[in-house]
Scaffold this active site. Structure first.
Site, PDB file in Angstrom:
ATOM      1  CG  ASN A 109      28.097 -20.055  13.652  1.00  0.00           C
ATOM      2  OD1 ASN A 109      28.649 -19.425  12.755  1.00  0.00           O
ATOM      3  ND2 ASN A 109      28.131 -19.682  14.924  1.00  0.00           N
ATOM      4  CG  HIS A 152      26.583 -14.842  12.987  1.00  0.00           C
ATOM      5  ND1 HIS A 152      27.109 -15.671  12.014  1.00  0.00           N
ATOM      6  CD2 HIS A 152      26.984 -15.362  14.182  1.00  0.00           C
ATOM      7  CE1 HIS A 152      27.802 -16.637  12.592  1.00  0.00           C
ATOM      8  NE2 HIS A 152      27.738 -16.475  13.905  1.00  0.00           N
ATOM      9  CB  CYS A 208      30.623 -15.103  14.001  1.00  0.00           C
ATOM     10  SG  CYS A 208      31.052 -16.798  14.410  1.00  0.00           S
TER      11      CYS A 208
HETATM   12  O1  UT7 Z   1      29.180 -17.614  16.206  1.00  0.00           O
HETATM   13  C1  UT7 Z   1      29.575 -16.800  17.298  1.00  0.00           C
HETATM   14  C2  UT7 Z   1      28.475 -16.701  18.193  1.00  0.00           C
HETATM   15  N1  UT7 Z   1      28.165 -18.035  18.706  1.00  0.00           N
HETATM   16  C3  UT7 Z   1      27.034 -18.203  19.270  1.00  0.00           C
HETATM   17  O2  UT7 Z   1      26.278 -17.256  19.268  1.00  0.00           O
HETATM   18  C4  UT7 Z   1      26.740 -19.486  19.986  1.00  0.00           C
HETATM   19  C5  UT7 Z   1      25.959 -19.160  21.210  1.00  0.00           C
HETATM   20  N2  UT7 Z   1      25.607 -20.301  22.017  1.00  0.00           N
HETATM   21  C6  UT7 Z   1      24.698 -21.208  21.664  1.00  0.00           C
HETATM   22  O3  UT7 Z   1      24.169 -21.183  20.566  1.00  0.00           O
HETATM   23  C7  UT7 Z   1      24.261 -22.203  22.687  1.00  0.00           C
HETATM   24  O4  UT7 Z   1      24.769 -21.828  23.948  1.00  0.00           O
HETATM   25  C8  UT7 Z   1      24.707 -23.660  22.389  1.00  0.00           C
HETATM   26  C9  UT7 Z   1      23.945 -24.178  21.201  1.00  0.00           C
HETATM   27  C10 UT7 Z   1      26.193 -23.677  22.113  1.00  0.00           C
HETATM   28  C11 UT7 Z   1      24.394 -24.553  23.568  1.00  0.00           C
HETATM   29  O5  UT7 Z   1      23.008 -24.485  23.874  1.00  0.00           O
HETATM   30  P1  UT7 Z   1      22.529 -24.225  25.382  1.00  0.00           P
HETATM   31  O6  UT7 Z   1      21.071 -24.223  25.354  1.00  0.00           O
HETATM   32  O7  UT7 Z   1      23.214 -22.966  25.857  1.00  0.00           O
HETATM   33  O8  UT7 Z   1      23.039 -25.500  26.111  1.00  0.00           O
HETATM   34  P2  UT7 Z   1      24.033 -25.634  27.345  1.00  0.00           P
HETATM   35  O9  UT7 Z   1      25.441 -25.392  26.897  1.00  0.00           O
HETATM   36  O10 UT7 Z   1      23.517 -24.852  28.494  1.00  0.00           O
HETATM   37  O11 UT7 Z   1      23.850 -27.158  27.675  1.00  0.00           O
HETATM   38  C12 UT7 Z   1      22.596 -27.661  28.194  1.00  0.00           C
HETATM   39  C13 UT7 Z   1      22.768 -29.147  28.435  1.00  0.00           C
HETATM   40  C14 UT7 Z   1      24.040 -29.482  29.230  1.00  0.00           C
HETATM   41  O12 UT7 Z   1      23.755 -30.589  30.042  1.00  0.00           O
HETATM   42  P3  UT7 Z   1      23.431 -30.368  31.608  1.00  0.00           P
HETATM   43  O13 UT7 Z   1      24.650 -29.716  32.180  1.00  0.00           O
HETATM   44  O14 UT7 Z   1      22.222 -29.500  31.631  1.00  0.00           O
HETATM   45  O15 UT7 Z   1      23.195 -31.766  32.086  1.00  0.00           O
HETATM   46  C15 UT7 Z   1      25.020 -29.874  28.146  1.00  0.00           C
HETATM   47  O16 UT7 Z   1      26.006 -30.769  28.628  1.00  0.00           O
HETATM   48  O17 UT7 Z   1      22.900 -29.816  27.164  1.00  0.00           O
HETATM   49  C16 UT7 Z   1      24.123 -30.566  27.159  1.00  0.00           C
HETATM   50  N3  UT7 Z   1      24.647 -30.551  25.804  1.00  0.00           N
HETATM   51  C17 UT7 Z   1      24.256 -31.420  24.867  1.00  0.00           C
HETATM   52  N4  UT7 Z   1      23.402 -32.457  24.907  1.00  0.00           N
HETATM   53  C18 UT7 Z   1      23.218 -33.142  23.771  1.00  0.00           C
HETATM   54  C19 UT7 Z   1      25.546 -29.686  25.259  1.00  0.00           C
HETATM   55  N5  UT7 Z   1      25.752 -29.996  23.964  1.00  0.00           N
HETATM   56  C20 UT7 Z   1      24.956 -31.071  23.702  1.00  0.00           C
HETATM   57  C21 UT7 Z   1      24.734 -31.852  22.554  1.00  0.00           C
HETATM   58  N6  UT7 Z   1      23.848 -32.869  22.623  1.00  0.00           N
HETATM   59  N7  UT7 Z   1      25.343 -31.589  21.374  1.00  0.00           N
END
Ligand code: UT7
Length: 332
Positions: A283, A253, A111
């Site tokens: 993204n 980004h 990225c």
């Molecule tokens: O491009 C290179 C750089 N990339 C980035 O900068 C990406 C950086 N990361 C992010 O943008 C975020 O971490 C994500 C968008 C990938 C994820 O968001 P988050 O707020 O960090 O969510 P999380 O991974 O902590 O997940 C929270 C909850 C989890 O459930 P529990 O364990 O709390 O029960 C996940 O299983 O949300 C769940 N979850 C979803 N639920 C519904 C994860 N993905 C989804 C989904 N729909 N698509």
């Protein structure tokens, strides 16, 4: 020293739109979750016969037209999703654009790839190796995403953006004034496609099917992205002699709206001066910054003379920021 000056801009995205509702039919997710956690409403996806070089050629052609149609001396393609592992995508793109036998090569910084591409091209120009360089960020990212993985499929999209850089003076509008880039390979596992490369192939062991897909430790990446984008932004502003209040537009980004707002907040840049277009593209990795620049210029969010701060973070892990003055560009 000769400076690289932005002289042309263009973008291209595939036709096919994938909405959050379409994803929610396939996996356990919802429009509400995706919008609130990422800011994304839809993303583009390449068609069955479409690949990275097709998007790169379309974006590159527009950038060349916007720069007045003059030939370039080199082509740099930043991509994580080359048409093939071997050879690079840039020579094919240069050939299809009718650019003759100019040097053409790929840059791989995920990225951060477009910022790395600008850095490379600006170096070629400063050193005298090239007078004009076409820099393209292009991705068919959907080709490495597991379509059933709810932690990555909603986030990434396909597209391409391109700029033409020409040799000029640092006082000119469009001059790329300063760079601040970095990497930390001790965190390589945070963003990875485990299989398909020499490491897995030389092991002699067959790869697990999921290992051919992109994997990301989202939460940890989020934290590092905010820290590194803030840090490299501060460094590039320091080098340029600008304070954060003088930045007219932050073009970060487009990874996640929460990341963009967190970076702006830490830099004391008001949220309305942080450009956001990930809602309709997601993204797009190396394509995200030039796609954002193209839209910002087309919608009037960028005006000639504006002080612009670019900042990116990606796999590697890699990061980088650029300070530039926006030029008076003709839309392609
Ligand atoms: O491009 C290179 C750089 N990339 C980035 O900068 C990406 C950086 N990361 C992010 O943008 C975020 O971490 C994500 C968008 C990938 C994820 O968001 P988050 O707020 O960090 O969510 P999380 O991974 O902590 O997940 C929270 C909850 C989890 O459930 P529990 O364990 O709390 O029960 C996940 O299983 O949300 C769940 N979850 C979803 N639920 C519904 C994860 N993905 C989804 C989904 N729909 N698509």
């Amino acid at each position: 020293m000769r400076h690289a000056v932005l002289a042309g801009l263009g973008a291209a995205v595939p036709e096919q739109r994938i909405t959050n509702a379409m994803l929610a039919e396939r996996m356990d997710t919802s429009d509400e979750w995706i919008r609130s956690r990422t800011g994304i409403a839809e993303r583009r996806r390449v068609g069955p016969e479409e690949s990275t070089s097709d998007l790169a050629v379309a974006a590159g052609r527009r950038a060349l037209e916007s720069a007045g149609g003059e030939p370039v001396d080199a082509v740099v393609v930043a991509t994580t999703t080359p048409d093939h592992t071997c050879p690079a995508t840039a020579p094919v793109v240069a050939s299809r654009l009718g650019l003759g036998t100019v040097p053409a090569f790929d840059v791989a910084a995920v990225c951060s790839g477009f910022v790395y591409g600008l850095f490379t091209a600006a170096g070629l120009i400063a050193q005298g190796g090239a007078g004009r360089v076409l820099v393209i960020g292009a991705e068919a990212f959907s080709t490495i995403i597991n379509p059933d993985d709810r932690t990555t499929a909603p986030i990434f999209g396909d597209g391409a953006g391109a700029v033409v850089l020409r040799a000029g003076d640092e006082t000119e509008p469009g001059a790329l004034l300063e760079f601040a880039l970095g990497s930390d390979g001790s965190l390589a596992d945070l963003i990875i496609v485990p299989a398909g490369g020499a490491r897995q192939r030389s092991s002699g062991k067959p790869a697990a099917p999921d290992d051919h897909y992109f994997q990301m430790q989202g939460k940890t990446v989020f934290m590092h992205a905010v820290l590194r984008m803030e840090e490299s932004s501060r460094e590039v502003l320091r080098r340029a002699g600008w304070d954060t209040s003088s930045v007219d537009l932050l073009v970060g980004h487009q990874a996640n709206i929460r990341i963009l707002h967190a970076v702006a907040d830490r830099l004391d840049i008001p949220a309305e001066r942080a450009f956001v277009n990930l809602g309709h593209y997601g993204n797009t990795s190396a394509a995200s910054i030039p796609l954002a620049l193209d839209e910002a210029a087309a919608t009037g969010a960028l005006k000639a003379g504006d002080r612009v701060l670019l900042t990116a973070f990606g796999g590697g892990v890699t990061w980088g920021s650029v300070a530039l003055r926006w030029p008076d560009l003709a839309a392609a």
